[in-house]
Design a protein around this motif. Structure first.
Motif, PDB file in Angstrom:
ATOM      1  N   ILE A   1       2.070   7.400  -4.344  1.00  0.00           N
ATOM      2  CA  ILE A   1       3.038   8.222  -4.844  1.00  0.00           C
ATOM      3  C   ILE A   1       2.277   9.947  -5.212  1.00  0.00           C
ATOM      4  CG2 ILE A   1       4.302   8.439  -7.446  1.00  0.00           C
ATOM      5  CD1 ILE A   1       4.499   5.631  -7.246  1.00  0.00           C
ATOM      6  N   LYS A   2       0.763   9.739  -6.021  1.00  0.00           N
ATOM      7  CA  LYS A   2       0.406  11.355  -5.608  1.00  0.00           C
ATOM      8  C   LYS A   2       0.680  12.101  -4.459  1.00  0.00           C
ATOM      9  CE  LYS A   2      -4.337  13.001  -6.101  1.00  0.00           C
ATOM     10  NZ  LYS A   2      -3.679  14.165  -5.158  1.00  0.00           N
ATOM     11  N   VAL A   3       0.197  11.680  -3.444  1.00  0.00           N
ATOM     12  CA  VAL A   3       0.671  12.499  -1.913  1.00  0.00           C
ATOM     13  C   VAL A   3       1.950  13.231  -1.943  1.00  0.00           C
ATOM     14  CG1 VAL A   3       1.533  12.083  -0.305  1.00  0.00           C
ATOM     15  CG2 VAL A   3      -0.635  11.229  -0.682  1.00  0.00           C
ATOM     16  N   LEU A   4       3.310  12.231  -2.784  1.00  0.00           N
ATOM     17  CA  LEU A   4       4.433  12.484  -3.295  1.00  0.00           C
ATOM     18  C   LEU A   4       4.722  13.417  -3.777  1.00  0.00           C
ATOM     19  CD1 LEU A   4       7.614  12.471  -2.782  1.00  0.00           C
ATOM     20  CD2 LEU A   4       7.245  10.371  -4.730  1.00  0.00           C
ATOM     21  N   LEU A   5       4.158  13.891  -5.562  1.00  0.00           N
ATOM     22  CA  LEU A   5       4.034  14.524  -6.320  1.00  0.00           C
ATOM     23  C   LEU A   5       3.456  15.873  -5.761  1.00  0.00           C
ATOM     24  CD1 LEU A   5       3.752  12.630  -9.630  1.00  0.00           C
ATOM     25  CD2 LEU A   5       5.364  13.028  -8.681  1.00  0.00           C
TER      26      LEU A   5
ATOM     27  N   LYS B   1      16.806   4.812   3.377  1.00  0.00           N
ATOM     28  CA  LYS B   1      16.552   3.878   4.750  1.00  0.00           C
ATOM     29  C   LYS B   1      16.513   4.783   5.762  1.00  0.00           C
ATOM     30  CE  LYS B   1      20.427   0.174   3.934  1.00  0.00           C
ATOM     31  NZ  LYS B   1      21.333  -0.067   3.899  1.00  0.00           N
ATOM     32  N   SER B   2      16.103   6.150   5.521  1.00  0.00           N
ATOM     33  CA  SER B   2      16.622   7.250   5.587  1.00  0.00           C
ATOM     34  C   SER B   2      15.157   7.724   6.134  1.00  0.00           C
ATOM     35  CB  SER B   2      17.325   8.736   5.552  1.00  0.00           C
ATOM     36  OG  SER B   2      16.930   9.530   6.215  1.00  0.00           O
ATOM     37  N   TYR B   3      14.421   7.553   4.848  1.00  0.00           N
ATOM     38  CA  TYR B   3      12.881   7.772   4.842  1.00  0.00           C
ATOM     39  C   TYR B   3      12.142   6.567   5.308  1.00  0.00           C
ATOM     40  CZ  TYR B   3       9.177   9.708   3.284  1.00  0.00           C
ATOM     41  OH  TYR B   3       7.431   9.598   2.285  1.00  0.00           O
ATOM     42  N   SER B   4      12.811   5.391   4.655  1.00  0.00           N
ATOM     43  CA  SER B   4      12.264   4.276   5.278  1.00  0.00           C
ATOM     44  C   SER B   4      12.251   4.477   7.253  1.00  0.00           C
ATOM     45  CB  SER B   4      12.680   2.953   4.973  1.00  0.00           C
ATOM     46  OG  SER B   4      11.914   2.176   4.964  1.00  0.00           O
ATOM     47  N   ALA B   5      13.309   4.830   7.714  1.00  0.00           N
ATOM     48  CA  ALA B   5      12.991   4.964   8.913  1.00  0.00           C
ATOM     49  C   ALA B   5      12.477   5.911   9.831  1.00  0.00           C
ATOM     50  CB  ALA B   5      14.244   4.694   9.327  1.00  0.00           C
ATOM     51  N   ARG B   6      11.623   6.154   9.335  1.00  0.00           N
ATOM     52  CA  ARG B   6      10.856   7.690   9.342  1.00  0.00           C
ATOM     53  C   ARG B   6       9.551   7.091   9.514  1.00  0.00           C
ATOM     54  NH1 ARG B   6      15.086  11.220   7.531  1.00  0.00           N
ATOM     55  NH2 ARG B   6      15.402  12.920   8.936  1.00  0.00           N
TER      56      ARG B   6
ATOM     57  N   GLU C   1       9.848   3.003  -2.261  1.00  0.00           N
ATOM     58  CA  GLU C   1      10.390   2.207  -3.568  1.00  0.00           C
ATOM     59  C   GLU C   1      10.078   2.918  -4.338  1.00  0.00           C
ATOM     60  OE1 GLU C   1       8.122  -1.474  -3.831  1.00  0.00           O
ATOM     61  OE2 GLU C   1       7.262  -1.519  -1.686  1.00  0.00           O
ATOM     62  N   TYR C   2       9.042   3.774  -4.886  1.00  0.00           N
ATOM     63  CA  TYR C   2       9.333   4.726  -6.291  1.00  0.00           C
ATOM     64  C   TYR C   2      10.536   5.785  -6.297  1.00  0.00           C
ATOM     65  CZ  TYR C   2       7.935   8.505  -9.423  1.00  0.00           C
ATOM     66  OH  TYR C   2       8.228   8.572 -11.151  1.00  0.00           O
TER      67      TYR C   2
ATOM     68  N   GLN D   1      -0.067   5.989   7.194  1.00  0.00           N
ATOM     69  CA  GLN D   1       0.872   7.101   6.342  1.00  0.00           C
ATOM     70  C   GLN D   1       2.046   5.206   6.202  1.00  0.00           C
ATOM     71  OE1 GLN D   1       2.500   8.833   9.825  1.00  0.00           O
ATOM     72  NE2 GLN D   1       4.166   9.731   8.686  1.00  0.00           N
ATOM     73  N   TYR D   2       2.065   4.577   7.103  1.00  0.00           N
ATOM     74  CA  TYR D   2       3.347   3.404   6.866  1.00  0.00           C
ATOM     75  C   TYR D   2       3.139   3.198   5.694  1.00  0.00           C
ATOM     76  CZ  TYR D   2       5.700  -0.716   8.107  1.00  0.00           C
ATOM     77  OH  TYR D   2       7.428  -1.570   7.571  1.00  0.00           O
ATOM     78  N   ILE D   3       1.805   2.817   4.598  1.00  0.00           N
ATOM     79  CA  ILE D   3       1.715   1.531   4.011  1.00  0.00           C
ATOM     80  C   ILE D   3       2.174   2.795   2.736  1.00  0.00           C
ATOM     81  CG2 ILE D   3       0.214   1.707   1.895  1.00  0.00           C
ATOM     82  CD1 ILE D   3      -1.613   0.047   4.347  1.00  0.00           C
ATOM     83  N   ARG D   4       1.917   4.170   2.767  1.00  0.00           N
ATOM     84  CA  ARG D   4       2.301   5.716   1.429  1.00  0.00           C
ATOM     85  C   ARG D   4       3.353   5.955   2.256  1.00  0.00           C
ATOM     86  NH1 ARG D   4      -1.550  10.980   3.315  1.00  0.00           N
ATOM     87  NH2 ARG D   4      -3.265  10.774   2.184  1.00  0.00           N
ATOM     88  N   MET D   5       4.246   6.002   2.935  1.00  0.00           N
ATOM     89  CA  MET D   5       5.716   5.810   3.297  1.00  0.00           C
ATOM     90  C   MET D   5       7.061   5.116   2.359  1.00  0.00           C
ATOM     91  SD  MET D   5       6.194   8.027   5.649  1.00  0.00           S
ATOM     92  CE  MET D   5       7.873   8.260   6.475  1.00  0.00           C
TER      93      MET D   5
END
Length: 424
Positions: free
Chosen positions: A59-63, A174-179, A144-145, A135-139
């Protein structure tokens, strides 16, 4: 524009001993929604502190990304303005990078190009990337968040989420998950192996107290040799080593107990090293347990502040942490010094590499004794603290079988001419 907040993950210790990671800003204030998310969705699902820390890191990467592009997620979601395909692609690219501190003027920030292929080509040229698994784990955690946050914000505003809005949230998720990249499958050929025999010999020579090639000061040589020998001979994990207490050793029976003590209120370390899996009792050779005893009665005893606890390994450096239990950071520093001293031969040395080395040596011993695969797997599972039948032990057994198969293949070739017939 510089980031308003530089977030970091920090462990706090509660009065009952529980360690809890938080995502805090530069002022030391926890992020409200992130803390609520990890508490209600992760901690309350009985996940371990390290798992929570991994979620927070993602989530830190997201922020960091939202700060770089001045995106206010809470405001956007309250206005039913969810992340666009273009933004999701930019975020996806951002999660590939190793460094997470970004600002809009940095050349390492990927612009929001409409052409996603252009963004991907830039990231390949300008950035060091994490593995596809990371990257898979991060995304996955970010996904989820984002979904949870969008629903939480709207529920706060309207007390109800209508179906069209819910569908748009799910579409974003779903769009983000598919990436996400495909999960990489560990290769048997590239699986990490232990030290070679020459590397093992060199390491044991380096850490001998008084050796001319020993990189440590005289006050640290005995402790650091003990660290290396316990990891090398027992194959225990970093957390298990640092969690060892003097009372875990039976000097009459020559054994040590590797014991689980999660959320120990008597451990002063905020990030508590713990035994990851099963308890077990391991026998120690007479020479090894004598080294433990000598360290306790000699070097360790001279540090007066160490008398406040019975953790085996302590910090010897003068200062506020003198005599306190050795931290993971302190342990890593020991191995960094060895790496620096022997850049050519031991540049990849880590505490965990000695666990691999111990397993390789165990395989050789079982081979010499003619143990069956089933016997070897059971004994290895016990010594390494793995649940019997979990399959982890079989990984090392299979690796050793493959090594013997390659050796056998070469032997077969040695007994026959590679090229038959005449040269005419």
């Amino acid at each position: 524009m510089n980031n308003k907040n530089e977030y970091k993950v920090k462990f706090v210790k509660f009065s009952d001993g529980e360690r809890y990671p938080l995502l805090i800003n530069s002022s030391g204030i926890p992020h409200w929604y992130v803390t609520l998310f990890t508490t209600t969705q992760i901690r309350n699902a009985s996940k371990a502190p390290n798992t929570i820390a991994a979620v927070l890191s993602a989530i830190k990467v997201l922020l960091d990304w939202t700060e770089s592009f001045n995106i206010d997620l809470e405001l956007r979601f309250a206005q039913r303005n969810f992340l666009t395909e273009q933004e999701l692609e930019s975020l996806r690219n951002h999660t590939q990078t190793k460094s997470t501190k970004r600002n809009i003027t940095s050349p390492k920030v990927i612009p929001l190009f409409k052409n996603s292929e252009k963004s991907r080509s830039i990231i390949q040229k300008n950035m060091d990337k994490v593995t596809s698994s990371t990257q898979y784990i991060r995304m996955s955690y970010q996904c989820e968040y984002l979904e949870w946050l969008a629903m939480r914000i709207i529920e706060q505003e309207a007390k109800f989420i209508d179906n069209p809005t819910l569908e748009r949230i799910k579409f974003m998720s779903k769009s983000y998950s598919a990436r996400r990249p495909q999960k990489s499958i560990a290769s048997r050929e590239t699986a990490r192996k232990g030290l070679t025999e020459n590397q093992q010999f060199l390491l044991l020579e380096i850490v001998k107290p008084g050796a001319s090639i020993n990189p440590f000061s005289s006050t640290l040589q005995i402790r650091n040799q003990l660290i290396v020998l316990l990891l090398y001979h027992l194959g225990i994990r970093t957390g298990e080593l640092l969690a060892l207490r003097i009372s875990d050793f039976d000097f009459q029976q020559n054994t040590v107990v590797i014991a689980r003590r999660h959320d120990n209120p008597h451990d002063p370390r905020s990030y508590q090293p713990v035994v990851k899996t099963a308890d077990r009792r391991i026998p120690l050779a007479t020479q090894l347990i004598k080294l433990v005893s000598d360290y306790i009665l000699g070097t360790r005893r001279k540090i007066l502040k160490s008398k406040s606890h019975d953790f085996l390994l302590i910090t010897h450096q003068a200062g506020p942490f003198e005599g306190q239990p050795l931290s993971i950071k302190g342990l890593n520093k020991v191995f960094l010094e060895i790496q620096k001293a022997q850049l050519k031969e031991l540049s990849s040395l880590t505490p965990h590499l000695l666990r691999h080395t111990a397993n390789d040596r165990f395989s050789q011993l079982m081979d010499q004794r003619g143990a069956t695969s089933a016997e070897e797997e059971k004994m290895r599972s016990y010594l390494m603290g793995w649940k019997e039948g979990s399959g982890t032990a079989s990984t090392y057994t299979r690796r050793h079988v493959e090594k013997k198969a390659r050796e056998a293949a070469l032997k077969l070739q040695e007994h026959k001419q590679i090229i038959g017939g005449s040269n005419d």
